[in-house]
Write a protein that holds these residues in place. Structure first.
Motif, mmCIF file in Angstrom:
data_model
loop_
_atom_site.group_PDB
_atom_site.id
_atom_site.type_symbol
_atom_site.label_atom_id
_atom_site.label_comp_id
_atom_site.label_asym_id
_atom_site.label_seq_id
_atom_site.Cartn_x
_atom_site.Cartn_y
_atom_site.Cartn_z
ATOM 1 N N ASP A 206 0.821 -1.212 0.000
ATOM 2 C CA ASP A 206 0.000 0.000 0.000
ATOM 3 C C ASP A 206 0.855 1.262 0.000
ATOM 4 O O ASP A 206 0.366 2.361 -0.262
ATOM 5 C CB ASP A 206 -0.975 0.015 1.184
ATOM 6 N N VAL A 229 -3.630 -5.867 -2.017
ATOM 7 C CA VAL A 229 -2.786 -4.790 -1.500
ATOM 8 C C VAL A 229 -2.405 -5.115 -0.055
ATOM 9 O O VAL A 229 -3.265 -5.321 0.799
ATOM 10 C CB VAL A 229 -3.514 -3.428 -1.571
ATOM 11 N N GLU A 231 -0.932 -4.182 3.503
ATOM 12 C CA GLU A 231 -0.802 -2.993 4.335
ATOM 13 C C GLU A 231 0.598 -2.870 4.932
ATOM 14 O O GLU A 231 1.290 -3.864 5.154
ATOM 15 C CB GLU A 231 -1.840 -3.028 5.463
#
Length: 257
Positions: A206, A229, A231
């Protein structure tokens, strides 16, 4: 022929091919290997001029077609008819181009920190690098780019790995690989316009601000592609978040075996 290494798993017929990015080597997969060889046969390659392939002389001009064909030649030599390909950074372009060289080789693609289009900022950086390569040692350029691509404190491990691996690259090899930048924009434009019917998983951090937005747009247009995605993760997601990267990759391969 490229340097390569195989790990075989008696209970599996599936092969996984790991392709590193520019300036790296097959050692960047050290956080994947232990998990992957529990489930699959694994092929590691060092791209031309990199890792243990650096002492092999290549007399032709570098192109993505030739670099991709190098990998296909290794598969043919080992006797691998088709495989699941996993790449990171510039290695994702090589894998996508392998599909153009011989798409029968690819069962699925997992592309981490994928480069699918250069935005204005990255194109500007390429122009700056093109000028700097005439006056600065290439490792200085790599170091600058590493801090731009991976600027945060939690990117330090992948940033250090990127720089450490690049130190093994010769100045002449850097210049030969840099000639490939002229191919990138038209090649990526072609890849964006022409989707291939191969299951594709993009794994992006991300915090990969340079390339994530372009991947998000691409996945909306390509029906065979999915995006996950991660984190708190930057560009080199297989190093920064290996547990998530490995779990996603193994599950995706098993679902498309």
């Amino acid at each position: 022929m490229l340097y390569y290494k195989t790990y075989t798993q008696a209970e599996s017929k599936e092969w996984v091919v790991l392709v590193h990015g520019a300036g790296g080597s097959s050692t960047i997969w050290f956080k994947q290997l232990k998990d992957f060889i529990k489930h699959f046969n694994v092929l590691l390659v060092d791209l031309r001029g990199h890792g243990k392939s650096k002492d092999i002389f290549w007399n032709q001009e570098y192109s993505f077609k030739e670099v991709s064909k190098d990998v296909v030649d290794v598969l043919n030599h080992v006797g691998i008819q088709s495989a699941h390909f996993i790449g990171v950074s510039l290695g994702t372009i090589v894998i996508r181009n392998i599909a153009e060289v011989d798409n029968s080789k690819i069962k699925s693609m997992i592309l981490g920190g994928a480069i699918t289009r250069l935005n204005i900022r990255s194109q500007f950086l390429m122009r700056i690098a093109d000028w700097l390569k005439r006056v600065l040692p290439f490792i200085w350029i790599y170091t600058i780019f590493a801090h731009i691509l991976m600027p945060r404190r939690r990117h330090r491990e992948s940033r250090s790995l990127f720089i450490r691996e690049a130190k093994n690259l010769r100045q002449s090899e850097f210049l030969r690989w840099f000639t490939l930048t002229a191919e990138i924009n038209p090649l990526l434009r072609y890849f964006n316009e022409k989707e291939i019917p191969v299951p594709t998983l993009y794994i992006m951090g991300d915090e990969d601000y340079m390339f994530l937005p372009q991947v998000k747009r691409l996945v909306k247009q390509h029906k065979f592609s999915k995006l996950f995605v991660v984190e708190n993760c930057g560009h080199v997601c297989n190093v920064e978040q290996p547990e998530i990267f490995n779990e996603l990759s193994i599950e995706f391969i098993k679902n498309h075996s």
